[in-house]
Write a protein that holds these residues in place. Structure first.
Motif, PDB file in Angstrom:
ATOM      1  N   ARG A   1       6.852  -1.171  -6.362  1.00 14.70           N
ATOM      2  CA  ARG A   1       7.843  -1.998  -5.659  1.00 14.70           C
ATOM      3  C   ARG A   1       7.344  -2.407  -4.277  1.00 14.70           C
ATOM      4  O   ARG A   1       7.756  -3.436  -3.745  1.00 14.70           O
ATOM      5  N   ALA A   2       6.479  -1.598  -3.678  1.00  9.61           N
ATOM      6  CA  ALA A   2       5.992  -1.871  -2.326  1.00  9.61           C
ATOM      7  C   ALA A   2       4.829  -2.858  -2.311  1.00  9.61           C
ATOM      8  O   ALA A   2       4.630  -3.549  -1.307  1.00  9.61           O
TER       9      ALA A   2
ATOM     10  N   VAL B   1       3.906   5.448   1.300  1.00  7.97           N
ATOM     11  CA  VAL B   1       5.116   5.269   0.493  1.00  7.97           C
ATOM     12  C   VAL B   1       5.110   6.297  -0.618  1.00  7.97           C
ATOM     13  O   VAL B   1       4.058   6.836  -0.994  1.00  7.97           O
TER      14      VAL B   1
ATOM     15  N   ILE C   1      12.807   1.134   0.231  1.00  5.67           N
ATOM     16  CA  ILE C   1      11.612   1.861  -0.167  1.00  5.67           C
ATOM     17  C   ILE C   1      11.349   2.937   0.884  1.00  5.67           C
ATOM     18  O   ILE C   1      11.301   2.651   2.079  1.00  5.67           O
ATOM     19  N   SER C   2      11.200   4.161   0.421  1.00  8.94           N
ATOM     20  CA  SER C   2      10.945   5.282   1.324  1.00  8.94           C
ATOM     21  C   SER C   2       9.516   5.205   1.836  1.00  8.94           C
ATOM     22  O   SER C   2       8.569   5.319   1.066  1.00  8.94           O
TER      23      SER C   2
ATOM     24  N   ASP D   1       6.237   7.040  -6.515  1.00  7.73           N
ATOM     25  CA  ASP D   1       7.151   6.410  -7.476  1.00  7.73           C
ATOM     26  C   ASP D   1       7.558   4.999  -7.073  1.00  7.73           C
ATOM     27  O   ASP D   1       8.009   4.217  -7.900  1.00  7.73           O
ATOM     28  N   GLU D   2       7.423   4.664  -5.787  1.00  5.11           N
ATOM     29  CA  GLU D   2       7.848   3.351  -5.297  1.00  5.11           C
ATOM     30  C   GLU D   2       6.670   2.427  -4.975  1.00  5.11           C
ATOM     31  O   GLU D   2       6.858   1.333  -4.442  1.00  5.11           O
TER      32      GLU D   2
END
Length: 78
Positions: free
Chosen positions: A62-63, A55, A27-28, A58-59
């Motif tokens: 997921r985070a 973050v 994850i960025s 778009d992520e």
């Protein structure tokens, strides 16, 4: 254009742990450290400053489990 969203604020040790978990999930994330501004402004030790994790929008989904897990572990300690 990349859209980063601030998702968590905390002290250095917690931020490092969460950041590492996000990296493990690919994850960025970026950490914003405003301690230099505090030091220059006479606000005391940079070790007491709050850091922020951002973050990619778009992520974000997921985070979320990373932060939820961290917060639930904190509740168990108290």
């Amino acid at each position: 254009m990349l859209n980063y969203i601030k998702v968590f604020s905390g002290y250095f040790i917690d931020i490092q742990r969460i950041f590492k978990e996000l990296q493990n999930l690919n994850i960025s994330a970026i950490v914003k450290d405003e301690s230099e501004y505090a030091r220059l402004g006479g606000m005391g030790s940079p070790f007491n400053c709050i850091l922020h994790i951002h973050v990619l929008e778009d992520e974000l989904e997921r985070a979320k489990p990373v932060f939820e897990n961290f917060l639930s572990e904190l509740e168990l300690e108290y």
